[in-house]
Design a protein around this motif. Structure first.
Motif, PDB file in Angstrom:
ATOM      1  N   SER A  24      -6.798   7.773  -3.630  1.00 35.55           N
ATOM      2  CA  SER A  24      -7.083   7.279  -2.063  1.00 35.55           C
ATOM      3  C   SER A  24      -6.175   6.374  -1.696  1.00 35.55           C
ATOM      4  O   SER A  24      -6.600   5.186  -0.983  1.00 35.55           O
ATOM      5  CB  SER A  24      -8.600   6.585  -2.169  1.00 35.55           C
ATOM      6  OG  SER A  24      -8.662   5.276  -2.744  1.00 35.55           O
ATOM      7  N   THR A  25      -4.947   6.886  -1.776  1.00 33.01           N
ATOM      8  CA  THR A  25      -3.760   5.767  -1.347  1.00 33.01           C
ATOM      9  C   THR A  25      -3.731   5.976   0.250  1.00 33.01           C
ATOM     10  O   THR A  25      -3.329   5.102   0.817  1.00 33.01           O
ATOM     11  CB  THR A  25      -2.530   6.178  -1.922  1.00 33.01           C
ATOM     12  OG1 THR A  25      -2.305   7.431  -1.627  1.00 33.01           O
ATOM     13  CG2 THR A  25      -2.703   5.737  -3.687  1.00 33.01           C
ATOM     14  N   PRO A  67      -2.300   7.542  -8.180  1.00 36.76           N
ATOM     15  CA  PRO A  67      -3.189   6.788  -7.599  1.00 36.76           C
ATOM     16  C   PRO A  67      -4.221   7.602  -6.956  1.00 36.76           C
ATOM     17  O   PRO A  67      -3.981   8.694  -6.422  1.00 36.76           O
ATOM     18  CB  PRO A  67      -2.297   5.908  -6.637  1.00 36.76           C
ATOM     19  CG  PRO A  67      -0.918   6.724  -6.632  1.00 36.76           C
ATOM     20  CD  PRO A  67      -0.991   7.518  -7.858  1.00 36.76           C
ATOM     21  N   ALA A  99       0.936  -1.000  -0.083  1.00 39.56           N
ATOM     22  CA  ALA A  99       0.047  -0.013  -0.117  1.00 39.56           C
ATOM     23  C   ALA A  99       0.731   1.100  -0.049  1.00 39.56           C
ATOM     24  O   ALA A  99       0.645   2.393  -0.712  1.00 39.56           O
ATOM     25  CB  ALA A  99      -0.875   0.057   1.273  1.00 39.56           C
ATOM     26  N   LYS A 159       2.274   1.675  -3.442  1.00 36.67           N
ATOM     27  CA  LYS A 159       1.119   2.121  -4.415  1.00 36.67           C
ATOM     28  C   LYS A 159       0.773   3.643  -4.324  1.00 36.67           C
ATOM     29  O   LYS A 159       0.050   4.106  -5.190  1.00 36.67           O
ATOM     30  CB  LYS A 159      -0.039   1.149  -4.353  1.00 36.67           C
ATOM     31  CG  LYS A 159       0.064  -0.135  -4.761  1.00 36.67           C
ATOM     32  CD  LYS A 159      -1.004  -0.843  -4.727  1.00 36.67           C
ATOM     33  CE  LYS A 159      -1.166  -2.329  -5.515  1.00 36.67           C
ATOM     34  NZ  LYS A 159      -2.282  -2.738  -5.545  1.00 36.67           N
ATOM     35  N   GLN A 160       1.112   4.384  -3.106  1.00 35.63           N
ATOM     36  CA  GLN A 160       0.982   5.663  -3.048  1.00 35.63           C
ATOM     37  C   GLN A 160       1.630   6.680  -3.890  1.00 35.63           C
ATOM     38  O   GLN A 160       1.243   7.794  -4.117  1.00 35.63           O
ATOM     39  CB  GLN A 160       0.831   6.153  -1.546  1.00 35.63           C
ATOM     40  CG  GLN A 160       2.360   6.229  -0.987  1.00 35.63           C
ATOM     41  CD  GLN A 160       2.479   6.736   0.400  1.00 35.63           C
ATOM     42  OE1 GLN A 160       1.307   6.888   0.953  1.00 35.63           O
ATOM     43  NE2 GLN A 160       3.406   6.835   0.956  1.00 35.63           N
ATOM     44  N   ARG A 196      -5.702   3.722   1.933  1.00 37.25           N
ATOM     45  CA  ARG A 196      -5.377   2.051   1.933  1.00 37.25           C
ATOM     46  C   ARG A 196      -4.248   1.928   2.798  1.00 37.25           C
ATOM     47  O   ARG A 196      -4.092   0.929   3.456  1.00 37.25           O
ATOM     48  CB  ARG A 196      -4.893   1.849   0.500  1.00 37.25           C
ATOM     49  CG  ARG A 196      -6.140   1.813  -0.573  1.00 37.25           C
ATOM     50  CD  ARG A 196      -5.677   1.122  -1.893  1.00 37.25           C
ATOM     51  NE  ARG A 196      -6.653   1.686  -2.815  1.00 37.25           N
ATOM     52  CZ  ARG A 196      -6.664   1.832  -4.252  1.00 37.25           C
ATOM     53  NH1 ARG A 196      -5.252   1.959  -4.589  1.00 37.25           N
ATOM     54  NH2 ARG A 196      -7.484   2.178  -4.982  1.00 37.25           N
ATOM     55  N   VAL A 197      -3.278   2.893   3.017  1.00 39.95           N
ATOM     56  CA  VAL A 197      -2.193   2.854   3.907  1.00 39.95           C
ATOM     57  C   VAL A 197      -2.546   2.634   5.266  1.00 39.95           C
ATOM     58  O   VAL A 197      -2.121   1.881   6.087  1.00 39.95           O
ATOM     59  CB  VAL A 197      -0.952   3.886   3.491  1.00 39.95           C
ATOM     60  CG1 VAL A 197      -0.044   4.107   4.580  1.00 39.95           C
ATOM     61  CG2 VAL A 197      -0.410   3.799   2.042  1.00 39.95           C
TER      62      VAL A 197
END
Length: 195
Positions: free
Chosen positions: A66-67, A64, A32, A35-36, A70-71
């Motif tokens: 809404s990272t 990306p 996560a 992916k940010q 998610r993190v």
């Protein structure tokens, strides 16, 4: 978590599963976090236009969405897995400590029972000699025998409890503690009976 009797005992596999769950949650968090960051894609191209060779470089910039959420979710899952594993470790340590302490107490009870048997046997021998010499009555002799038999029975009961406590300790440790030591007298008796 079982510590006594028929309650469930923590196994090595439970600890292993806890470690794997924490590792998976940690890997999910790392993914996560990775992916940010935006992804930059560069791709070369070749065109042929009216007899001309044209080389090009195409680029794409992927941002990306809404990272942060998610993190934070992955971080929360990792924290929960870490807390669960810590709680599991504490339960395992407590189970082992309780089983060890129980085994020590029952060993002390066996030692104390052996001392009582020895003293009762000395009293029985003394009462037998006194009776044979004509100085005592049969009631004193029978009473001394009864006390000796009761002491032996208490010692046998204490040994049973001690062996059960060893089994609980071995279950908690997930490995044999005394190995074949406790089986040796039974094997000798069986081999002596067969000859």
């Amino acid at each position: 978590v079982g510590l006594v009797g028929s309650e469930m005992c923590i196994r090595d596999s439970d600890v292993h599963v806890g470690l794997l769950e924490y590792g998976a949650a940690d890997a999910e968090l790392r993914l996560a976090v990775a992916k940010q960051y935006p992804v930059v894609v560069l791709s070369p191209g070749f065109f042929w236009d009216q007899g001309d060779n044209i080389w090009s470089l195409a680029s794409a910039f992927i941002v990306p969405r809404s990272t942060v959420a998610r993190v934070r979710e992955a971080e929360a899952r990792r924290d929960v897995a870490g807390e669960q594993f810590t709680a599991l470790q504490i339960r395992v340590i407590n189970e082992v400590e309780l089983a060890r302490e129980t085994m020590q107490v029952t060993q002390e009870n066996v030692n104390a029972g052996a001392d009582v048997v020895n003293r009762a046997q000395v009293q029985l021998d003394r009462a037998s000699r006194y009776f044979e010499a004509g100085g005592g009555d049969r009631v004193e002799l029978v009473t001394a025998r009864l006390v000796a038999v009761q002491a032996q029975q208490h010692l046998l009961d204490a040994r049973v409890v001690w062996r059960k406590s060893i089994a609980r300790f071995e279950d908690a440790m997930q490995r044999p503690v005394l190995g074949e030591f406790l089986n040796l007298p039974a094997q000798q008796n069986a081999s002596g009976a067969s000859t």
